[in-house]
Write a protein that holds these residues in place. Sequence first.
Motif, PDB file in Angstrom:
ATOM      1  N   LEU A  91       0.851  -1.193   0.000  1.00 31.31           N
ATOM      2  CA  LEU A  91       0.000   0.000   0.000  1.00 31.31           C
ATOM      3  C   LEU A  91       0.888   1.244   0.000  1.00 31.31           C
ATOM      4  CD1 LEU A  91      -2.848   1.236   0.180  1.00 31.31           C
ATOM      5  CD2 LEU A  91      -2.580   1.215   2.676  1.00 31.31           C
ATOM      6  N   LEU A  92       0.656   2.122  -0.967  1.00 31.60           N
ATOM      7  CA  LEU A  92       1.363   3.401  -1.062  1.00 31.60           C
ATOM      8  C   LEU A  92       0.353   4.526  -0.819  1.00 31.60           C
ATOM      9  CD1 LEU A  92       3.291   2.704  -4.405  1.00 31.60           C
ATOM     10  CD2 LEU A  92       4.013   2.132  -2.091  1.00 31.60           C
ATOM     11  N   TYR A  93       0.824   5.579  -0.154  1.00 29.41           N
ATOM     12  CA  TYR A  93      -0.093   6.708   0.027  1.00 29.41           C
ATOM     13  C   TYR A  93       0.705   8.006   0.109  1.00 29.41           C
ATOM     14  CZ  TYR A  93       1.205   6.881   4.959  1.00 29.41           C
ATOM     15  OH  TYR A  93       1.904   6.993   6.129  1.00 29.41           O
ATOM     16  N   GLN A  94       0.033   9.098  -0.234  1.00 33.79           N
ATOM     17  CA  GLN A  94       0.537  10.463  -0.085  1.00 33.79           C
ATOM     18  C   GLN A  94      -0.607  11.340   0.428  1.00 33.79           C
ATOM     19  OE1 GLN A  94       1.969  11.795  -3.886  1.00 33.79           O
ATOM     20  NE2 GLN A  94       4.017  10.883  -3.611  1.00 33.79           N
ATOM     21  N   VAL A  95      -0.255  12.252   1.345  1.00 39.42           N
ATOM     22  CA  VAL A  95      -1.215  13.246   1.828  1.00 39.42           C
ATOM     23  C   VAL A  95      -0.741  14.610   1.332  1.00 39.42           C
ATOM     24  CG1 VAL A  95      -2.305  14.306   3.829  1.00 39.42           C
ATOM     25  CG2 VAL A  95      -1.765  11.857   3.844  1.00 39.42           C
ATOM     26  N   VAL A  96      -1.602  15.320   0.627  1.00 40.47           N
ATOM     27  CA  VAL A  96      -1.252  16.622   0.057  1.00 40.47           C
ATOM     28  C   VAL A  96      -2.308  17.638   0.485  1.00 40.47           C
ATOM     29  CG1 VAL A  96      -0.062  15.590  -1.916  1.00 40.47           C
ATOM     30  CG2 VAL A  96      -2.501  16.130  -2.078  1.00 40.47           C
ATOM     31  N   ASN A  97      -1.909  18.920   0.376  1.00 38.15           N
ATOM     32  CA  ASN A  97      -2.874  19.988   0.661  1.00 38.15           C
ATOM     33  C   ASN A  97      -3.543  20.424  -0.627  1.00 38.15           C
ATOM     34  OD1 ASN A  97      -0.950  21.497  -0.663  1.00 38.15           O
ATOM     35  ND2 ASN A  97      -0.098  22.398   1.216  1.00 38.15           N
ATOM     36  N   THR A  98      -4.308  21.481  -0.537  1.00 34.83           N
ATOM     37  CA  THR A  98      -5.050  21.937  -1.713  1.00 34.83           C
ATOM     38  C   THR A  98      -4.141  22.499  -2.787  1.00 34.83           C
ATOM     39  OG1 THR A  98      -5.384  24.057  -0.584  1.00 34.83           O
ATOM     40  CG2 THR A  98      -7.154  22.407  -0.406  1.00 34.83           C
ATOM     41  N   ASP A  99      -2.904  22.896  -2.398  1.00 35.34           N
ATOM     42  CA  ASP A  99      -1.936  23.374  -3.390  1.00 35.34           C
ATOM     43  C   ASP A  99      -1.087  22.234  -3.946  1.00 35.34           C
ATOM     44  OD1 ASP A  99      -2.793  25.976  -3.037  1.00 35.34           O
ATOM     45  OD2 ASP A  99      -1.425  26.292  -1.337  1.00 35.34           O
ATOM     46  N   ASN A 100      -1.490  21.013  -3.636  1.00 41.21           N
ATOM     47  CA  ASN A 100      -0.790  19.807  -4.096  1.00 41.21           C
ATOM     48  C   ASN A 100       0.636  19.743  -3.570  1.00 41.21           C
ATOM     49  OD1 ASN A 100      -0.894  17.330  -5.364  1.00 41.21           O
ATOM     50  ND2 ASN A 100      -0.134  18.109  -7.330  1.00 41.21           N
ATOM     51  N   GLU A 101       0.800  20.253  -2.319  1.00 42.63           N
ATOM     52  CA  GLU A 101       2.093  20.128  -1.659  1.00 42.63           C
ATOM     53  C   GLU A 101       2.073  18.871  -0.798  1.00 42.63           C
ATOM     54  OE1 GLU A 101       2.490  23.686   0.527  1.00 42.63           O
ATOM     55  OE2 GLU A 101       3.125  24.895  -1.199  1.00 42.63           O
ATOM     56  N   LEU A 102       3.178  18.164  -0.817  1.00 48.09           N
ATOM     57  CA  LEU A 102       3.266  16.886  -0.123  1.00 48.09           C
ATOM     58  C   LEU A 102       3.400  17.108   1.369  1.00 48.09           C
ATOM     59  CD1 LEU A 102       3.333  13.841  -0.651  1.00 48.09           C
ATOM     60  CD2 LEU A 102       5.828  13.997  -0.787  1.00 48.09           C
ATOM     61  N   LEU A 103       2.473  16.564   2.151  1.00 48.44           N
ATOM     62  CA  LEU A 103       2.505  16.686   3.605  1.00 48.44           C
ATOM     63  C   LEU A 103       3.014  15.399   4.260  1.00 48.44           C
ATOM     64  CD1 LEU A 103      -0.956  18.434   4.157  1.00 48.44           C
ATOM     65  CD2 LEU A 103       1.289  19.506   3.870  1.00 48.44           C
ATOM     66  N   LEU A 104       2.477  14.298   3.858  1.00 47.80           N
ATOM     67  CA  LEU A 104       2.859  12.996   4.413  1.00 47.80           C
ATOM     68  C   LEU A 104       2.961  11.993   3.271  1.00 47.80           C
ATOM     69  CD1 LEU A 104       0.385  12.824   7.443  1.00 47.80           C
ATOM     70  CD2 LEU A 104       2.799  13.480   7.527  1.00 47.80           C
ATOM     71  N   ARG A 105       3.747  10.940   3.500  1.00 50.48           N
ATOM     72  CA  ARG A 105       3.829   9.861   2.509  1.00 50.48           C
ATOM     73  C   ARG A 105       4.278   8.592   3.210  1.00 50.48           C
ATOM     74  NH1 ARG A 105       8.934   8.392   0.757  1.00 50.48           N
ATOM     75  NH2 ARG A 105      10.634   9.750   1.447  1.00 50.48           N
ATOM     76  N   SER A 106       4.026   7.490   2.553  1.00 46.57           N
ATOM     77  CA  SER A 106       4.533   6.213   3.063  1.00 46.57           C
ATOM     78  C   SER A 106       5.993   6.071   2.678  1.00 46.57           C
ATOM     79  CB  SER A 106       3.714   5.050   2.496  1.00 46.57           C
ATOM     80  OG  SER A 106       3.821   5.030   1.086  1.00 46.57           O
ATOM     81  N   ALA A 107       6.659   5.116   3.294  1.00 41.00           N
ATOM     82  CA  ALA A 107       8.101   4.976   3.103  1.00 41.00           C
ATOM     83  C   ALA A 107       8.468   4.692   1.650  1.00 41.00           C
ATOM     84  CB  ALA A 107       8.633   3.871   4.011  1.00 41.00           C
ATOM     85  N   ASP A 108       7.646   3.942   0.937  1.00 41.11           N
ATOM     86  CA  ASP A 108       7.984   3.571  -0.432  1.00 41.11           C
ATOM     87  C   ASP A 108       7.186   4.352  -1.459  1.00 41.11           C
ATOM     88  OD1 ASP A 108       5.693   2.460   0.432  1.00 41.11           O
ATOM     89  OD2 ASP A 108       6.141   0.390  -0.158  1.00 41.11           O
ATOM     90  N   ALA A 109       6.522   5.439  -1.042  1.00 41.39           N
ATOM     91  CA  ALA A 109       5.795   6.291  -1.980  1.00 41.39           C
ATOM     92  C   ALA A 109       6.767   7.264  -2.643  1.00 41.39           C
ATOM     93  CB  ALA A 109       4.697   7.052  -1.255  1.00 41.39           C
ATOM     94  N   PRO A 110       6.454   7.785  -3.826  1.00 39.95           N
ATOM     95  CA  PRO A 110       7.335   8.760  -4.486  1.00 39.95           C
ATOM     96  C   PRO A 110       7.510  10.016  -3.626  1.00 39.95           C
ATOM     97  CG  PRO A 110       5.709   7.904  -6.030  1.00 39.95           C
ATOM     98  CD  PRO A 110       5.301   7.418  -4.677  1.00 39.95           C
ATOM     99  N   ARG A 111       8.665  10.702  -3.782  1.00 39.53           N
ATOM    100  CA  ARG A 111       8.957  11.911  -3.006  1.00 39.53           C
ATOM    101  C   ARG A 111       8.315  13.155  -3.618  1.00 39.53           C
ATOM    102  NH1 ARG A 111      13.058  11.504   0.695  1.00 39.53           N
ATOM    103  NH2 ARG A 111      14.135   9.489   0.776  1.00 39.53           N
TER     104      ARG A 111
END
Length: 469
Positions: A91-111
């Motif tokens: 399972l891969l995940y990314q958490v972003v804000n409304t400006d599509n800035e990366l807030l959180l991610r899983s260890a193997d998710a893209p940077r």
Amino acid sequence: MKQRSLSWSLTRALLPWVALVWVAISLGVAWYVQHELAEQLDAGLVESAERLLDLAAHDARNHEKPSERDGTLFRLEVPHSKLHGAKHDVLLYQVVNTDNELLLRSADAPRYPLPVPLSTGFREYAGLRIYTLAHPSLPMYIHAGDPLAHRQATRTRTLLGLLVPLLVVLPLLGWLIRTVTRRVLAPAGQIARELQQRDGRHLAPLAPAQPLPAELQTIVGSANHLLQRLEGALDTERALAANAAHELRTPLATVRLRLQTALAQVSDGPARQRVAEALDSLDQLGRRSEKLLQLSRAESGAALAQERVNLGKLAAVVAQEFWSDPALLQRLHLVLPESEDVWVRGDFDALAIALRNLVENAVRYAPSGPVTIAVEAPATCSVSDEGPGLSPERAHALLQRHQRNGHAPPACSAPAHVPGYGLGLSIVSTIVQRQGGALALQSPPPGQPHGLRAALLLRAAEQPTAPGI
């Protein structure tokens, strides 16, 4: 070309269709499993995204600016045990804000933020199945995804699980089909074996020992009707030949007597020569009628006894008949076993006719060479000559009626054309078969450059306690 059995033909015809149906069903099941699996994985992806988004929102309330903590993004590592109900191994995940800035991610998710629209729904990007979910109160989105390769591997394992057993089951299924068809078609094999036992001397109706299917009953009924008609035709033919030969005896004897009288009264000259030629032609006609009568009696099997016969004495009796001709006294040899007599089971007169025909053929086709009658244990009597011999194909043909070997090779001493009627070997073969034996032809005989050895292979009989025939 080797003929295939009916069971093999049915197996060969049915097995590809069974395999084709199996493959079609497997593909259908694989498609259904793929569809259901995709729905289950998507449902698990939605559930995992909802749980992860709640955890991310809770963490965001405690860290308003998580990116300023240590200069890197905060990673929220969530054990799979906390994702209760999720159907994912990866399972891969990314958490972003409304400006599509990366807030959180899983260890193997893209940077870098995934370039997918910030709206709830499913997308596919870079080999991932992605589900995007917006938080109901916070300006946050989560992209949760799993690799499409993982799903494809699951589908492949499912399809292989259905098709690989086919490699094991198909040979077993082929053996099962062939076994069942053999058992079902066993009555047909019995009918075939009974038909093979039928010949001109045995045309009894077919009587299968077990009940037959309706289709085979029709075949048996038609075959029995044909055998009945064939037996009637053969009986008519035999009766005609026997009656004709028998009825000709008296007229032939009368004509012969008159020709002999005329020959005695006519002086030398053309008239005497013509009478002699007519008498010779009459003798040939008499011999032919006698052959026809012998053949008819042999095929009908009339008056054939099954008694013990001293084969040496039988050969001596036949040889003595030919030794009465001075021309054959030195040519015809009789070889008997020295140790003990050879006894066979059969009819003395019928076997004498068979042996006499073999000697006549040998004398006719080897007019100057020696002819040998040999009796061998346990139950064989053979006649060998040094005539032109026979090819294997010609030997088989001469066992049929009216087939003659009237032409000799130039290297042999036999005349280029030998008179005959084409009945001798046919009579011999018929008589011997009626006695339960066989006629074997070998050309050339062992140790000779050419010639023919005709052997009567008879049924051996036990030694009698007292001498007899």
